[in-house]
Design an enzyme around this catalytic site. Structure first.
Site, short mmCIF file in Angstrom:
data_model
loop_
_atom_site.label_atom_id
_atom_site.label_comp_id
_atom_site.label_asym_id
_atom_site.label_seq_id
_atom_site.Cartn_x
_atom_site.Cartn_y
_atom_site.Cartn_z
N LYS A 199 0.86 -1.19 0.00
CA LYS A 199 0.00 0.00 0.00
C LYS A 199 0.90 1.24 0.00
CE LYS A 199 -3.88 -2.28 2.28
NZ LYS A 199 -5.10 -2.18 1.50
N GLU A 233 -12.44 -2.26 10.05
CA GLU A 233 -13.23 -2.57 8.86
C GLU A 233 -14.72 -2.46 9.18
OE1 GLU A 233 -11.57 -5.82 6.23
OE2 GLU A 233 -10.95 -6.49 8.20
N ASP A 252 -5.68 -13.41 11.31
CA ASP A 252 -6.08 -12.88 10.01
C ASP A 252 -5.42 -11.53 9.71
OD1 ASP A 252 -7.70 -12.99 7.62
OD2 ASP A 252 -8.96 -11.42 8.49
N HIS A 257 -0.50 -8.15 8.80
CA HIS A 257 -0.58 -6.73 8.43
C HIS A 257 -0.16 -5.79 9.57
CE1 HIS A 257 -2.60 -8.63 5.22
NE2 HIS A 257 -3.84 -8.54 5.64
C1 BG6 Z 1 -7.02 -9.77 4.49
C2 BG6 Z 1 -7.90 -10.41 5.53
O1 BG6 Z 1 -5.71 -10.20 4.60
O2 BG6 Z 1 -7.06 -8.36 4.67
C3 BG6 Z 1 -9.32 -9.87 5.46
O3 BG6 Z 1 -7.92 -11.81 5.33
C4 BG6 Z 1 -9.31 -8.37 5.54
O4 BG6 Z 1 -10.13 -10.42 6.49
C5 BG6 Z 1 -8.35 -7.79 4.53
O5 BG6 Z 1 -10.62 -7.92 5.29
C6 BG6 Z 1 -8.21 -6.30 4.68
O6 BG6 Z 1 -7.48 -5.81 3.59
P1 BG6 Z 1 -7.77 -4.36 3.00
O7 BG6 Z 1 -6.74 -4.19 1.94
O8 BG6 Z 1 -9.17 -4.39 2.48
O9 BG6 Z 1 -7.62 -3.43 4.15
#
Ligand code: BG6
Length: 511
Positions: A199, A233, A252, A257
């Site tokens: 990103k 989210e 997850d 992340h």
């Molecule tokens: C993914 C997860 O790795 O990242 C998901 O498995 C999550 O659950 C997603 O929704 C979020 O990614 P982004 O790019 O939409 O923030």
């Protein structure tokens, strides 16, 4: 600048990649992200000459049928306007092969097909992209080895392999998987995907921190009170009940992340911009994260119940398909991490993530200490702390909040902000993470991929938290809120509060 560096530091392969083989070609990820990203690379003329994209999956399908589906996905999910000529040229590169992941004969069929499009002697490199459920990783790797497509086979030493997350379920399974892969591919052929690394604003962290003399000297315990990292989210588990219930938000999002965001925020200046130097510094952060004496006190988990969000009814997590009736799986996690080094002594890093929260926002908040002088304090002013907010998504940008005088005869002070709107300066269409990731795999640049020791140390930290919470019932929260109310108490006991992500002032310009 980073891009400039990448192109100059890319190690040159003996063989140019000529074919990308996508396992899991009928899945959601391939259609929503991978195929549209490849369309974009074609648009940018970044796919090598005579490149082929071989999509393999278990379903019976003719190549024409698959191309039709791919065309639909590109039209639906591409972030740029469709140019029919480019669309046709990328579709021509796409092929479809039916393959049972566990059937070695199908791999022999795949080899025949690859030979038919690339020539008998494989004078170019192959990229295997595993966009399947992780349970198939081992089988696919073993069959690539048995069918002699292994990267350790001299003939195929330019081959590469990319894995979607999650990489293992804990340290032990990740180690087993890694040992398996390493028998077949060398570390410099392995690309462990964490799409957050690609990103734009995440890549910008390095520039913000080390490229600005206004920030760099203050990026430490002397000036920083604490750091907050939020990955919030509004979406729920989107039909992924079976996968999600085995993993929860800790595996997850936090293990990958969030740990990457934390490392990039906390790392020391790398010796150079090379993949190895950057990853060395990230690993040093992971190694110095302190083990908590009481993970149940230093973290907390939540799970959403039923409710209304944005006027729509939301089922409880326990009511979702594929979720066990008494599941204790987290859909929210908050953790306080402490780093045991001079730079971050006594600076907690609070991280949190959750599904069905009040807003979609990924941001890193660096909250500074109060000024050392007592000028305003002595006059009874209660100044707010300066904040540097790296807004990763949506409305990408960087916001600096500071104190300023309100016009008038008296000294009245308010917090104001200087906002850098990324989309306003560079245009609203910043690269999709997968476009960048494909670009870098093609060019053998591993900077934006997790090295094995990053994954290893990250699991060591997460395993401890997961073990502590494994059998504990989560706190519940209503959809459309900022998580369980206990999460507020969790940070309040340290005399701090969560920063509520707000749409930056410039977001109107982006609408
Ligand atoms: C993914 C997860 O790795 O990242 C998901 O498995 C999550 O659950 C997603 O929704 C979020 O990614 P982004 O790019 O939409 O923030």
């Amino acid at each position: 600048m980073l891009l400039k560096k990448n192109s100059s530091m890319i190690q040159k392969d003996k063989k140019i990649p000529c074919t990308l083989v996508i396992f899991g070609a009928t899945g959601d990820l391939t259609h929503r992200k991978l195929i549209p990203a490849l369309y974009f690379l074609e648009y940018q003329n970044h796919l090598p000459k005579d490149f082929n994209i071989v999509c393999v999956a278990r379903r019976n399908k003719s190549p024409e049928e698959y191309r039709k589906e791919a065309k639909k996905s590109i039209k639906e999910f591409s972030r740029i306007k469709i140019d029919e000529k480019i669309l046709n040229s990328v579709l021509k590169k796409i092929h479809y092969q039916k393959l049972e992941f566990g059937n070695l004969y199908d791999y022999l069929g795949l080899i025949d097909f690859l030979k038919s499009i690339n020539g008998m002697d494989f004078k170019c490199g192959l990229i295997f992209y595993l966009a399947t459920a992780p349970k198939f990783f081992k089988t696919i790797i073993n069959n690539l080895a048995s069918s002699q497509l292994s990267g350790k086979n001299k003939k195929f030493n330019a081959n590469k392999v990319a894995f979607e997350k999650p990489f293992g379920k804990n340290l032990w399974t990740a180690k087993l998987l890694n040992n398996n892969i390493r028998k077949v591919f060398h570390e410099n052929q392995i690309y462990r995907i964490d799409h957050y690394l690609a990103k734009e604003l995440v890549q910008n962290l390095l520039v913000m921190h080390f490229g600005n003399s206004t920030f760099e000297p203050l990026w430490n315990t002397e000036f920083i009170d604490h750091v907050q990292i939020t990955v919030a989210e509004t979406l729920g588990i989107e039909g992924r009940g079976e996968y999600y219930d085995k993993n929860g938000s800790l595996r997850d999002v936090v293990q990958n992340h969030i740990m990457q965001l934390l490392c990039l925020t906390a790392m020391e200046c790398p010796e150079s911009l090379s993949a190895e130097h950057i990853r060395d510094e990230k690993v040093k952060v992971l190694k110095t994260i302190m083990k908590s004496n009481n993970p149940l006190k230093d973290s907390m988990k939540g799970q959403y119940v039923s409710g209304i969000q944005d006027g729509k009814k939301v089922k409880s997590y326990l009511g979702e398909e594929g979720v066990r009736k008494n599941s204790k799986t987290s859909t929210y996690f908050a953790i306080k991490f402490c780093i045991n080094n001079k730079k971050w002594k006594n600076v907690p890093f609070y991280v949190r993530t959750g599904k069905h929260l009040a807003d979609r926002a990924t941001e890193i908040v660096i909250e500074y200490k109060k000024p050392k002088n007592k000028l305003f304090k002595n006059h009874g002013y209660d100044l707010k702390n300066n904040q540097l907010i790296i807004r990763v998504q949506p409305d990408e940008g960087i916001i600096f909040k500071f104190n300023a005088k309100i016009p008038g005869n008296k000294i009245l002070i308010d917090q104001v902000s200087m906002d850098f709107c990324h989309g306003c300066k560079f245009g609203p269409n910043t690269a999709e993470a997968y476009e960048r990731l494909f670009h870098d795999i093609l060019n053998s640049d591993q900077t934006l991929f997790a090295r094995w020791d990053e994954v290893e140390y990250s699991w060591k930290i997460i395993d401890q938290i997961r073990d502590a919470w494994h059998d504990v019932k989560p706190y519940s929260y209503k959809p459309g809120t900022w998580g369980p109310k206990e999460a507020d108490k969790f940070i309040k006991k340290d005399g701090r509060s969560w920063n509520v992500p707000k749409k930056p002032s410039y977001s109107v310009l982006l609408d």
